[in-house]
Design an enzyme around this catalytic site. Structure first.
Site, PDB file in Angstrom:
ATOM      1  N   ASP A  13       0.876  -1.175   0.000  1.00  0.00           N
ATOM      2  CA  ASP A  13       0.000   0.000   0.000  1.00  0.00           C
ATOM      3  C   ASP A  13       0.913   1.225   0.000  1.00  0.00           C
ATOM      4  O   ASP A  13       2.106   1.122   0.288  1.00  0.00           O
ATOM      5  CB  ASP A  13      -0.892  -0.003   1.255  1.00  0.00           C
ATOM      6  CG  ASP A  13      -1.764   1.248   1.349  1.00  0.00           C
ATOM      7  OD1 ASP A  13      -2.374   1.635   0.331  1.00  0.00           O
ATOM      8  OD2 ASP A  13      -1.822   1.857   2.433  1.00  0.00           O
ATOM      9  N   SER A  14       0.334   2.378  -0.254  1.00  0.00           N
ATOM     10  CA  SER A  14       1.105   3.612  -0.151  1.00  0.00           C
ATOM     11  C   SER A  14       1.581   3.836   1.287  1.00  0.00           C
ATOM     12  O   SER A  14       2.528   4.587   1.505  1.00  0.00           O
ATOM     13  CB  SER A  14       0.235   4.786  -0.598  1.00  0.00           C
ATOM     14  OG  SER A  14      -0.968   4.785   0.145  1.00  0.00           O
ATOM     15  N   CYS A  76      -4.100  -1.091  -2.129  1.00  0.00           N
ATOM     16  CA  CYS A  76      -4.300   0.347  -2.217  1.00  0.00           C
ATOM     17  C   CYS A  76      -5.245   0.555  -3.393  1.00  0.00           C
ATOM     18  O   CYS A  76      -4.977   0.071  -4.498  1.00  0.00           O
ATOM     19  CB  CYS A  76      -2.955   1.034  -2.475  1.00  0.00           C
ATOM     20  SG  CYS A  76      -3.079   2.792  -2.828  1.00  0.00           S
ATOM     21  N   GLU A 155      -5.224   8.504   9.836  1.00  0.00           N
ATOM     22  CA  GLU A 155      -3.828   8.447  10.283  1.00  0.00           C
ATOM     23  C   GLU A 155      -3.684   9.127  11.645  1.00  0.00           C
ATOM     24  O   GLU A 155      -2.862   8.721  12.471  1.00  0.00           O
ATOM     25  CB  GLU A 155      -2.921   9.130   9.263  1.00  0.00           C
ATOM     26  CG  GLU A 155      -3.046   8.492   7.894  1.00  0.00           C
ATOM     27  CD  GLU A 155      -1.779   7.868   7.372  1.00  0.00           C
ATOM     28  OE1 GLU A 155      -0.708   8.291   7.793  1.00  0.00           O
ATOM     29  OE2 GLU A 155      -1.889   6.948   6.531  1.00  0.00           O
ATOM     30  N   CYS A 187     -11.282   2.951  -0.390  1.00  0.00           N
ATOM     31  CA  CYS A 187      -9.943   3.341   0.059  1.00  0.00           C
ATOM     32  C   CYS A 187      -9.649   2.471   1.259  1.00  0.00           C
ATOM     33  O   CYS A 187     -10.522   2.284   2.124  1.00  0.00           O
ATOM     34  CB  CYS A 187      -9.911   4.814   0.449  1.00  0.00           C
ATOM     35  SG  CYS A 187      -8.360   5.305   1.232  1.00  0.00           S
ATOM     36  N   HIS A 189      -8.063   2.913   3.852  1.00  0.00           N
ATOM     37  CA  HIS A 189      -8.150   3.553   5.171  1.00  0.00           C
ATOM     38  C   HIS A 189      -9.593   3.574   5.711  1.00  0.00           C
ATOM     39  O   HIS A 189      -9.809   3.664   6.911  1.00  0.00           O
ATOM     40  CB  HIS A 189      -7.699   5.014   5.109  1.00  0.00           C
ATOM     41  CG  HIS A 189      -6.230   5.232   5.064  1.00  0.00           C
ATOM     42  ND1 HIS A 189      -5.448   4.884   3.996  1.00  0.00           N
ATOM     43  CD2 HIS A 189      -5.393   5.794   5.980  1.00  0.00           C
ATOM     44  CE1 HIS A 189      -4.193   5.232   4.246  1.00  0.00           C
ATOM     45  NE2 HIS A 189      -4.138   5.781   5.450  1.00  0.00           N
TER      46      HIS A 189
END
Ligand code: DGL
Length: 268
Positions: A13-14, A76, A155, A187, A189
């Site tokens: 993933d990024s 991702c 995050e 996404c 996240h």
């Protein structure tokens, strides 16, 4: 048994978001060893051009393939949206993205055939979800929204406070009245915001988490290609990051519920 079945699975993933996929794969396939790469030096991918995301994705994939992974999961959405065909054509191991599993799951639950998709600016402007959904069901209507502030909120660990609620309200207002009955969290996240997003959307809209569905798709892929691990656990899993392992480790506690494999910084 295929000798390659003892090799680890590669996931990249990024940054941190793909850990939702790591967690789902670990829960679904507890005997598999996983090498995870988070490109934390270059996150976010969601605001970058297609060319840059393809180049970064190739470098991430190359790093894991050099370490002998038997299959690759692009955890991702932005990288899946822009780079999946390139990666699948460049390497001779199975490569799985998160877009198709998310679309299949959405179509399995949507009754009204009106599906919402939220993701990074890159994922939404690529229209990867719209194209994949329409390829599976040409009659479907897709309503998409980019939600760029959701990644930094996750995050920061602000997944259910007043700032998260304000951002969710602002981005998603009016989406339920478009007639959607299913919302793809496009996404990696976003599953951490699922509770707050669910509250905004109301209980008539089902949320689709691509992490769970990607783990199911990986399980099927390994079985079909004779690459599933045996009954005993292989090498321990390991996490690689391209910057700030200590920060990654502390955020990863939230994503993985405490059990975080060793984290090592690497250069690609
Ligand atoms: N995890 C990425 C995705 O699923 C979002 C983070 C980023 O912008 O790099 O698209």
């Amino acid at each position: 048994m295929n000798p390659a079945s003892n090799a680890p699975i590669g996931i990249f993933d990024s940054g941190i978001g793909g850990l939702t996929v790591f967690a789902a794969v670990r829960a679904r396939l507890p005997n598999e060893s996983i090498l995870y790469l988070g490109d934390t030096a270059r996150v976010p991918y969601g605001t970058k051009s297609a060319e840059t995301v393809v180049r970064y994705s190739r470098e991430c994939a190359g790093f894991l393939i050099e370490r002998g992974v038997k299959a690759l999961v692009v955890a991702c959405n932005t990288a899946s949206a822009y780079a999946l065909p390139d990666l699948a054509g460049s390497f001779d191991i199975p490569v799985l993205g998160v877009v198709s599993p998310g679309c299949e799951a959405a179509l399995a639950v949507s009754q009204k055939r009106v599906v919402g998709v939220i993701g990074t600016a890159g994922t939404i402007s690529s229209n990867a979800y719209g194209n994949a959904l329409k390829a599976l069901d040409p009659g479907i209507r897709v309503v998409s929204r980019a939600c760029p502030l959701f990644v930094p909120l996750v995050e920061e660990g602000w997944t259910d406070n007043e700032v998260a609620h304000a951002a969710i309200g602002r981005y998603l207002r009016g989406l339920a009245s478009e007639g959607i009955d299913t919302l793809i969290l496009g996404c990696t996240h976003y599953p951490l915001l699922a509770r707050a997003i669910g509250r905004e959307m109301g209980d008539k809209v089902k949320l689709v988490d691509s992490a769970e569905n990607t783990a199911d798709a990986l399980c099927r892929l390994l079985d079909e290609s004779g690459l599933a691990a045996g009954t005993s656990l292989g090498e321990p899993s390991h996490i690689y990051v391209t910057d700030l392992p200590a920060r990654f480790e502390s955020i990863a506690q939230r994503f993985l519920g405490g059990e975080v494999p060793p984290v090592t910084r690497v250069d690609l």
